[in-house]
Design a protein around this motif. Structure first.
Motif, short mmCIF file in Angstrom:
data_model
loop_
_atom_site.label_atom_id
_atom_site.label_comp_id
_atom_site.label_asym_id
_atom_site.label_seq_id
_atom_site.Cartn_x
_atom_site.Cartn_y
_atom_site.Cartn_z
N ARG A 81 -8.43 -14.86 0.23
CA ARG A 81 -7.37 -14.63 1.25
C ARG A 81 -8.27 -13.92 2.23
N ASP A 85 0.89 -14.05 -3.11
CA ASP A 85 -0.39 -15.10 -2.75
C ASP A 85 -0.22 -16.43 -3.91
N TRP A 89 -1.98 -19.47 -2.62
CA TRP A 89 -3.63 -19.29 -3.38
C TRP A 89 -3.59 -19.99 -4.47
N ASP A 97 -1.52 -9.73 -8.10
CA ASP A 97 -0.06 -10.42 -7.22
C ASP A 97 1.07 -9.30 -8.06
N SER A 116 -2.04 -8.40 -2.98
CA SER A 116 -1.26 -9.55 -2.54
C SER A 116 -0.30 -8.41 -1.23
#
Length: 218
Positions: A54, A65, A68, A132, A155
């Protein structure tokens, strides 16, 4: 002198009670899909190693995130033998994303509760993780939130391990000098090398060769 301790999360404090594939298969079953857990485990392992890093932004990343993780799930499902229609895949991802924040999905390693309880009166404890926002809910389920001053998430900081900058940002926010902080983690690159590059002391957790209980030895 060590005055504060940073902990990694997954693999250090918490682990899945069942494999990723078993969890995905359970979520799929709830959606009326029959997916093979072993196939999912194999595909997840392959995709995890291939997923792109990332990008470092230095600020909170959009959608915590979640995008992702959706890309990861799409790639995993594409590698199994059972076809999944696009609409079913959307439903499956949303259900799976929420599932991994539910009670009972994660568990503490056996040494965690007693070690945190013993360390908390002596040191300032925080977490530095590539997770996250779901991690905070997981910690609540596992009753360990009370031990940590801060929970630093990649994140939200906009930088992932093994970039040492994630540790430097945590130091900046807590106000600690690198030499006063010990980082505890299980990953040679993300935890050991990256934390050392930021100037922190490192406890190299390598179960079963050692344990978090070794932190209690003066």
């Amino acid at each position: 002198m060590t005055k504060a301790i940073f902990f990694d999360a997954a693999g250090t404090l918490i682990r899945l009670a069942k494999s990723v594939g078993e969890n995905y298969a359970l979520v799929a079953q709830r959606q009326g899909l029959q997916l093979d857990a072993k196939e999912l485990d194999q595909a997840f392992g392959q995709v995890w190693r291939e997923m792109p890093m990332r990008p470092a932004t230095g600020q909170p990343r959009p959608d915590d995130d979640k995008g992702w993780w959706r890309e990861l799930v799409v790639r995993v499902v594409a590698r199994i033998s059972t076809p999944v229609a696009p609409l079913d895949l959307d439903t499956f991802f949303e259900a799976a994303y929420g599932h991994f924040a539910e009670a009972g999905v994660w568990e503490l390693f056996p040494d965690v509760a007693e070690v945190l309880a013993a360390l908390a009166p002596r040191y300032e404890l925080s977490v530095v993780s590539n997770f996250d926002g779901r991690l905070r809910m997981i910690f609540e389920h596992l009753s360990i939130t009370k031990y940590f001053r801060m929970v630093f998430l990649s994140s939200e900081l906009g930088v992932d391990k093994p970039d040492p900058q994630i540790y430097r940002r945590a130091l900046e926010i807590t106000g600690w000098a690198p030499g006063n902080v010990l980082h505890v983690g299980d990953d040679p690159a993300r935890d050991w090398a990256a934390a050392e590059a930021a100037g922190l002391q490192v406890f190299r957790l390598d179960r079963p060769r050692n344990s978090l209980r070794d932190l209690l030895r003066d």
